[in-house]
Design a protein around this motif. Structure first.
Motif, PDB file in Angstrom:
ATOM      1  N   VAL B  63       0.859  -1.191   0.000  1.00 61.32           N
ATOM      2  CA  VAL B  63       0.000   0.000   0.000  1.00 61.32           C
ATOM      3  C   VAL B  63       0.892   1.237   0.000  1.00 61.32           C
ATOM      4  O   VAL B  63       1.912   1.259   0.690  1.00 61.32           O
ATOM      5  CB  VAL B  63      -0.968   0.060   1.213  1.00 61.32           C
ATOM      6  N   PRO B  64       0.536   2.243  -0.784  1.00 62.08           N
ATOM      7  CA  PRO B  64       1.391   3.433  -0.871  1.00 62.08           C
ATOM      8  C   PRO B  64       1.227   4.400   0.309  1.00 62.08           C
ATOM      9  O   PRO B  64       1.924   5.402   0.372  1.00 62.08           O
ATOM     10  CB  PRO B  64       0.944   4.092  -2.173  1.00 62.08           C
ATOM     11  N   SER B  98      12.877   7.834  -8.326  1.00 59.48           N
ATOM     12  CA  SER B  98      13.612   8.960  -8.902  1.00 59.48           C
ATOM     13  C   SER B  98      12.697  10.167  -9.097  1.00 59.48           C
ATOM     14  O   SER B  98      13.111  11.310  -8.879  1.00 59.48           O
ATOM     15  CB  SER B  98      14.302   8.550 -10.209  1.00 59.48           C
ATOM     16  N   ALA B  99      11.426   9.903  -9.466  1.00 57.73           N
ATOM     17  CA  ALA B  99      10.478  11.015  -9.611  1.00 57.73           C
ATOM     18  C   ALA B  99      10.241  11.693  -8.271  1.00 57.73           C
ATOM     19  O   ALA B  99      10.232  12.926  -8.156  1.00 57.73           O
ATOM     20  CB  ALA B  99       9.159  10.506 -10.185  1.00 57.73           C
ATOM     21  N   ALA B 100      10.096  10.857  -7.216  1.00 56.78           N
ATOM     22  CA  ALA B 100       9.839  11.401  -5.887  1.00 56.78           C
ATOM     23  C   ALA B 100      11.058  12.174  -5.389  1.00 56.78           C
ATOM     24  O   ALA B 100      10.927  13.221  -4.756  1.00 56.78           O
ATOM     25  CB  ALA B 100       9.483  10.276  -4.917  1.00 56.78           C
ATOM     26  N   LYS B 101      12.264  11.661  -5.714  1.00 56.55           N
ATOM     27  CA  LYS B 101      13.496  12.340  -5.302  1.00 56.55           C
ATOM     28  C   LYS B 101      13.572  13.719  -5.935  1.00 56.55           C
ATOM     29  O   LYS B 101      13.906  14.709  -5.280  1.00 56.55           O
ATOM     30  CB  LYS B 101      14.715  11.513  -5.724  1.00 56.55           C
ATOM     31  N   ALA B 102      13.256  13.750  -7.240  1.00 57.69           N
ATOM     32  CA  ALA B 102      13.320  15.024  -7.951  1.00 57.69           C
ATOM     33  C   ALA B 102      12.358  16.018  -7.317  1.00 57.69           C
ATOM     34  O   ALA B 102      12.698  17.191  -7.092  1.00 57.69           O
ATOM     35  CB  ALA B 102      12.979  14.807  -9.427  1.00 57.69           C
ATOM     36  N   ALA B 103      11.134  15.536  -6.997  1.00 59.54           N
ATOM     37  CA  ALA B 103      10.134  16.409  -6.380  1.00 59.54           C
ATOM     38  C   ALA B 103      10.617  16.871  -5.008  1.00 59.54           C
ATOM     39  O   ALA B 103      10.431  18.021  -4.622  1.00 59.54           O
ATOM     40  CB  ALA B 103       8.806  15.669  -6.255  1.00 59.54           C
ATOM     41  N   TYR B 104      11.276  15.952  -4.287  1.00 61.41           N
ATOM     42  CA  TYR B 104      11.757  16.250  -2.942  1.00 61.41           C
ATOM     43  C   TYR B 104      12.858  17.312  -2.993  1.00 61.41           C
ATOM     44  O   TYR B 104      12.887  18.241  -2.179  1.00 61.41           O
ATOM     45  CB  TYR B 104      12.284  14.961  -2.316  1.00 61.41           C
ATOM     46  N   ASP B 105      13.758  17.180  -3.997  1.00 57.60           N
ATOM     47  CA  ASP B 105      14.856  18.150  -4.108  1.00 57.60           C
ATOM     48  C   ASP B 105      14.346  19.521  -4.519  1.00 57.60           C
ATOM     49  O   ASP B 105      14.927  20.539  -4.153  1.00 57.60           O
ATOM     50  CB  ASP B 105      15.883  17.661  -5.132  1.00 57.60           C
ATOM     51  N   ASP B 120       6.726  12.354   2.305  1.00 61.33           N
ATOM     52  CA  ASP B 120       5.844  11.181   2.350  1.00 61.33           C
ATOM     53  C   ASP B 120       5.933  10.403   1.049  1.00 61.33           C
ATOM     54  O   ASP B 120       5.973   9.175   1.050  1.00 61.33           O
ATOM     55  CB  ASP B 120       4.385  11.616   2.570  1.00 61.33           C
ATOM     56  N   ARG B 121       5.969  11.156  -0.052  1.00 60.37           N
ATOM     57  CA  ARG B 121       5.983  10.516  -1.357  1.00 60.37           C
ATOM     58  C   ARG B 121       7.283   9.733  -1.539  1.00 60.37           C
ATOM     59  O   ARG B 121       7.281   8.611  -2.049  1.00 60.37           O
ATOM     60  CB  ARG B 121       5.843  11.597  -2.432  1.00 60.37           C
ATOM     61  N   LEU B 122       8.381  10.340  -1.102  1.00 59.16           N
ATOM     62  CA  LEU B 122       9.676   9.683  -1.238  1.00 59.16           C
ATOM     63  C   LEU B 122       9.721   8.422  -0.381  1.00 59.16           C
ATOM     64  O   LEU B 122      10.163   7.364  -0.836  1.00 59.16           O
ATOM     65  CB  LEU B 122      10.794  10.656  -0.841  1.00 59.16           C
ATOM     66  N   ILE B 123       9.217   8.535   0.860  1.00 61.79           N
ATOM     67  CA  ILE B 123       9.220   7.369   1.748  1.00 61.79           C
ATOM     68  C   ILE B 123       8.389   6.245   1.147  1.00 61.79           C
ATOM     69  O   ILE B 123       8.788   5.082   1.133  1.00 61.79           O
ATOM     70  CB  ILE B 123       8.658   7.761   3.141  1.00 61.79           C
ATOM     71  N   SER B 124       7.229   6.635   0.581  1.00 65.70           N
ATOM     72  CA  SER B 124       6.334   5.634   0.004  1.00 65.70           C
ATOM     73  C   SER B 124       6.990   4.954  -1.196  1.00 65.70           C
ATOM     74  O   SER B 124       6.908   3.730  -1.355  1.00 65.70           O
ATOM     75  CB  SER B 124       5.025   6.299  -0.390  1.00 65.70           C
ATOM     76  N   ALA B 125       7.679   5.747  -2.037  1.00 62.39           N
ATOM     77  CA  ALA B 125       8.322   5.181  -3.224  1.00 62.39           C
ATOM     78  C   ALA B 125       9.467   4.261  -2.808  1.00 62.39           C
ATOM     79  O   ALA B 125       9.651   3.176  -3.369  1.00 62.39           O
ATOM     80  CB  ALA B 125       8.833   6.296  -4.127  1.00 62.39           C
ATOM     81  N   GLN B 126      10.209   4.703  -1.808  1.00 65.38           N
ATOM     82  CA  GLN B 126      11.323   3.889  -1.331  1.00 65.38           C
ATOM     83  C   GLN B 126      10.787   2.576  -0.753  1.00 65.38           C
ATOM     84  O   GLN B 126      11.356   1.504  -0.989  1.00 65.38           O
ATOM     85  CB  GLN B 126      12.118   4.669  -0.268  1.00 65.38           C
ATOM     86  N   ALA B 127       9.660   2.677  -0.049  1.00 68.95           N
ATOM     87  CA  ALA B 127       9.061   1.477   0.541  1.00 68.95           C
ATOM     88  C   ALA B 127       8.655   0.495  -0.542  1.00 68.95           C
ATOM     89  O   ALA B 127       8.729  -0.715  -0.361  1.00 68.95           O
ATOM     90  CB  ALA B 127       7.852   1.860   1.387  1.00 68.95           C
ATOM     91  N   MET B 128       8.262   1.033  -1.703  1.00 68.24           N
ATOM     92  CA  MET B 128       7.854   0.168  -2.808  1.00 68.24           C
ATOM     93  C   MET B 128       9.056  -0.644  -3.282  1.00 68.24           C
ATOM     94  O   MET B 128       8.961  -1.846  -3.534  1.00 68.24           O
ATOM     95  CB  MET B 128       7.324   1.038  -3.943  1.00 68.24           C
TER      96      MET B 128
END
Lengths: 292, 140
Positions: B63-64, B98-105, B120-128
C-alpha cells in the motif's frame, strides 16, 4: 391550411426528433446505471472516513490549536460557493436549479454584508453563472470529454480549494450540488466543506469513540482533513453525475412522449386535409358531370 | 472470532475477507492486528500489508500510504490502491523513487506542508522498492 407536403415534412421531422430523444433516453439509462454503481462503490471509503473524522474531530474541536480546515480561521467574511453542475445540457431543470440556488444564495449572503466568491465545477453552471456573476467566479473546472470520473480529479480540486484557503481567498466554503434521491427527484443540497465542523463542546469524547490515535490527533487530522475534503467532493461529483443522467433520462422520456403526441395531432390534421382534398376533387368531378 | 480485513480505495472496496492476523505498516512502526485489538486509528506509511492465516503469510499487498481504523472485529485499511507484492515491478518502483526524489529536491524547505507531502511521497516510493525483496515477515 398548410399544404399536404409541408405537413408530411413536419411529421417526418418530428419522427426523427423522436428517434433521437428515445435513443438519448436509452443511453442516459445505461450511463445512469454505471454512475449509480460507481457512487455505490465509493460509499465504504466515505463511510469509514466519516467515522474516523467524527471520532477525531470530536476530540479535537475544543482544542484552540485545532487545524483551520476543521474549525475555520475564525472569520466568516468571505464565502466561497463551490457549485457543481453537469457538463452537458438536455437534462430538464437539472443545471438551472443549481444556478438559481447559487444566485439566491449570493443575494442572501450579500444582504448580510458578506463577500461571495464562486468556484464552478462543470461547464453548464459556469456558462450560466458567467453571464451575470462573472466577477465573482474565481475558478472553474470541467470534465468535458472525460469518460469516468476518478478520485484523482476530486483530489486535484481539493488541493486547489485548500490552496485558496491557505492564501486566505475565502473563510467559509460551501458545496452546492444536486443530491440524487431517485430517478425522479434530485434536490439541491448544501454541504459545509470548510470549516468541517463547528466547535461544539458537548459532543466531546462519547464513550464509544475512545480510539487510540497514532501518531497523534493533530498530525493525523492534518493528513486526514485534505483527504476528507477530496472524498466529499468526489462523492458530490458522483451524485451529480448520477443525478444528471437520471434527470436527462426523465427529460428525454417526456420529450419522446411529447413528440408522440405531436405526431398524433399532425397526422390527424394531415388526414383531414387529405380527406378534404379528395372530397373537393369528387365534388368538382360530380358537378362537372352534372353541368354537361 | 475472526478478524475482518477490509482494504478500501476511494473508488471501491478492494478486498474484504476474514483473516487470522494482519500486519499493517503504521506511521510509527508496523502493527500486528489480532481479533480483539484495542480501537485504534493510525496513519499508514508506504509498506506491506501481510495477511496471516494459520501462522503463515498467505498474501502480501503493497500500500502506498493511507489510514487504518482498527476495532475488536475489523481492520479497515483506507488506501489509494494496492499491488500484490509478487506483482510489484522493480523498474516502475525505481522510476517512482527517482520522480519522488526530484520532487523532494525541488520542494521549498520553508513550506512545511509541501515538504511533508514530498517526503511522504519519497518514503512511500522507497518502501515500494524495499517491498520487492522484503527482509521482514520471515521473522514471523
Amino acid at each position: 391550411m398548410p399544404s399536404l407536403k409541408t405537413l408530411r415534412n413536419r411529421i417526418n421531422s418530428v419522427k426523427s426528433t423522436q428517434k433521437i430523444t428515445s435513443a438519448m433516453k436509452m443511453v442516459a439509462a445505461a450511463k445512469l446505471r454505471r454512475a449509480q454503481a460507481q457512487a455505490e462503490a465509493s460509499r465504504p471509503y466515505a463511510k469509514r472516513m466519516g467515522d474516523m473524522m467524527g471520532a477525531l474531530a470530536a476530540a479535537e474541536a475544543a482544542n484552540p490549536n485545532a487545524p483551520a480546515l476543521l474549525v475555520g480561521n475564525g472569520r466568516d467574511k468571505t464565502h466561497l460557493l463551490l457549485a457543481i453542475t453537469a457538463d452537458r445540457g438536455l437534462a430538464g431543470a437539472f443545471n438551472g436549479n443549481i444556478s438559481k440556488h447559487v444566485r439566491l444564495q449570493v443575494q442572501a449572503l450579500e444582504a448580510q454584508g458578506k463577500t461571495v466568491k464562486i468556484f464552478t465545477l462543470g461547464r453548464k453552471g459556469n456558462d450560466s453563472l458567467r453571464r451575470d456573476l462573472e466577477a465573482k467566479i474565481i475558478g472553474t473546472k470541467n470534465f468535458v470529454g472525460k469518460k469516468t470520473l476518478e478520485f484523482s480529479d476530486a483530489e486535484a480540486i481539493a488541493q486547489t480549494i485548500i490552496g485558496l484557503f491557505r492564501d486566505e481567498a475565502f473563510d467559509v466554503c460551501t458545496l452546492v450540488f444536486n443530491r440524487f434521491h431517485s430517478v425522479m427527484t434530485q434536490t439541491v443540497t448544501e454541504t459545509p466543506l470548510i470549516p468541517a465542523a463547528a466547535p461544539t463542546a458537548n459532543d466531546n469524547t462519547a464513550p464509544e469513540q475512545n480510539y487510540e490515535v497514532e501518531p497523534d490527533d493533530g498530525t493525523l487530522l492534518e493528513r486526514l482533513l485534505p483527504r476528507n475534503l477530496a472524498v466529499q467532493i468526489y462523492a458530490a461529483l458522483l451524485e451529480n453525475s448520477a443525478g444528471f443522467y437520471a434527470s436527462q433520462m426523465t427529460a428525454m422520456d417526456s420529450a419522446t412522449r411529447n413528440a408522440g403526441d405531436m405526431i398524433k395531432k399532425l397526422s390527424l390534421t394531415y388526414n383531414r386535409a387529405r380527406q378534404a382534398n379528395i372530397t373537393k376533387e369528387l365534388i368538382e368531378i360530380i358537378s362537372g358531370a352534372e353541368a354537361v | 472470532m475472526p478478524l475482518v480485513l477490509e482494504i478500501i480505495s476511494p473508488e471501491k472496496l478492494l478486498l474484504s475477507r476474514d483473516v487470522d492476523m494482519v500486519v499493517i505498516p503504521g506511521a510509527e512502526g508496523d502493527i500486528g492486528v489480532l481479533p480483539g485489538h484495542a480501537k485504534l486509528i493510525t496513519g499508514l506509511r508506504g509498506g506491506l500489508v501481510d495477511i496471516y492465516e494459520n501462522n503463515a503469510i498467505t498474501d502480501r499487498f503493497f500500500v502506498p500510504g493511507g489510514f487504518a481504523e482498527v476495532t475488536e472485529s475489523y481492520c479497515a485499511v483506507l488506501a489509494d490502491g494496492i499491488i500484490r507484492q509478487s506483482e510489484l515491478d522493480p523498474a516502475k518502483a525505481a522510476e517512482a523513487v527517482s520522480a519522488a526524489k526530484a520532487a523532494y529536491d525541488a520542494v521549498d524547505m520553508n513550506d512545511a506542508e509541501a515538504y511533508r507531502v514530498a517526503s511522504d511521497r519519497l518514503i512511500s516510493a522507497q518502501a515500494m522498492v524495499d517491498s520487492i525483496s522484503p527482509q521482514r515477515g520471515e521473522k514471523g
